[in-house]
Motif scaffolding. Structure first.
Motif, short mmCIF file in Angstrom:
data_model
loop_
_atom_site.label_atom_id
_atom_site.label_comp_id
_atom_site.label_asym_id
_atom_site.label_seq_id
_atom_site.Cartn_x
_atom_site.Cartn_y
_atom_site.Cartn_z
N ASP A 74 1.11 -1.49 0.39
CA ASP A 74 -0.02 0.05 0.02
C ASP A 74 1.16 0.90 0.07
O ASP A 74 0.76 2.32 -0.80
N ARG A 124 2.44 1.79 -3.27
CA ARG A 124 1.45 2.30 -4.47
C ARG A 124 1.39 3.96 -4.53
O ARG A 124 1.13 4.94 -5.18
N ASN A 125 1.32 4.05 -2.63
CA ASN A 125 1.02 5.49 -2.38
C ASN A 125 2.16 6.22 -2.87
O ASN A 125 2.22 7.49 -3.29
#
Length: 316
Positions: A296, A299-300
């Motif tokens: 996550d 991805r950010n």
């Protein structure tokens, strides 16, 4: 093979060989080959005079092959002097005590380097001109290891020269250099280097890379960086990028962030194998492992930075 994560950790410096030719080869009565891919296997070295064109590790390996197979004399001819080291000097570096950052004692370094210089002197070989600039080795070179270069020099079998071939001589007995001097030879071995390896962008379809080594999500590329004059323990860099280096405050801020993220201690270290870029490669490997475990965040991060800004091959 199906996988969620791919990391390319392949060589970048050794791609296609760099082809070099000189006029007048039709007059040459000897052999002209490249020093790679077993082209030297069928050569008859016994009693021959050999010129190896190039001054890197492949050049000194071919010098070794020539002398071990009975060559009468071998000349290393390069556009600049390479740096070569006797095996015992190299071996001592592996055996000496190291501190927690893999540094050896500085006084011992001076003693070792003085012994190395004496090897050049005793073998009647010229020391690399880069030493006069405070650099251990030339830009984009490694340090070669060769006992035979020094043993051969001591016995008059080896010469290290700086120069470039202009053409093969019409008498068929050797080559003419650009400075007007001549070299007699029976064999010319070309160890003239390689183009950069561009296979990873071709395989992946990604020609751009992020500064944190990602080509895409869970797709990492870790190659060996450019070997500049500051590698292998030298304090000076011939690349001359000092103005773009982060200051100490920025480094400390980065270390604080890594501590907050509970990353391992990534303080840059030397290493017992000589090349100082390994610390950075180890840090990058830890970073990629952390990004894979925290997808996550990865991805950010990629969404925040946008399009990868760096050319994937030249980036290194």
């Amino acid at each position: 093979v199906h996988t969620k994560v791919v990391s390319f950790n392949v060589n970048r410096r050794i791609g296609r060989r760099r082809n070099v030719d000189w006029p007048g080869v039709e007059h040459f009565r000897g052999d002209e080959v490249y020093g790679y891919a077993n082209e030297v296997l069928d050569l008859k070295f016994w009693g021959k005079k050999v010129v190896v064109v190039g001054a890197g590790a492949f050049a000194f390996e071919n010098l070794r092959t020539a002398l071990e197979h009975g060559a009468r004399h071998c000349t290393i001819l390069g556009r600049r002097s390479g740096t070569t080291c006797p095996k015992w000097i190299d071996m001592i570096a592996f055996l000496r005590p190291l501190d927690q950052y893999f540094n050896t004692n500085k006084s011992g370094n001076i003693i070792s380097f003085d012994a190395w210089k004496k090897c050049y002197k005793d073998a009647c070989l010229k020391t690399p001109e880069c030493w006069e600039e405070g650099l251990l080795k030339p830009h984009n070179h490694t340090v070669s290891v060769s006992d035979l270069a020094f043993i051969g020099g001591f016995h008059g079998l080896v010469d290290l020269r700086v120069g470039e071939i202009q053409e093969f001589r019409r008498d068929g007995q050797g080559v003419l250099l650009k400075d007007g001097s001549k070299l007699d030879c029976d064999i010319v071995i070309k160890a003239t280097g390689f183009h950069l390896n561009d296979e990873v962008p071709k395989i992946t379809g990604h020609r751009q890379i992020h500064s944190f080594n990602l080509l895409d999500l869970n797709l990492n590329y870790g190659a060996e960086p450019l070997l500049d004059g500051g590698q292998f323990g030298s304090q000076k860099s011939k690349a001359g990028a000092e103005d773009n280096m982060p200051d100490q405050q920025a480094i400390m801020q980065g270390m604080a962030v890594m501590s907050k993220l509970q990353l391992p201690d990534l303080t840059l270290r030397n290493n017992p194998f000589g090349s100082s870029y390994v610390g950075g490669m180890l840090s990058a490997a830890y970073n990629f492992a952390w990004l894979v475990e925290h997808e996550d965040y990865q991805r950010n991060l990629m969404e925040a930075v946008g399009t990868a800004p760096c050319e994937a091959v030249q980036f290194w």
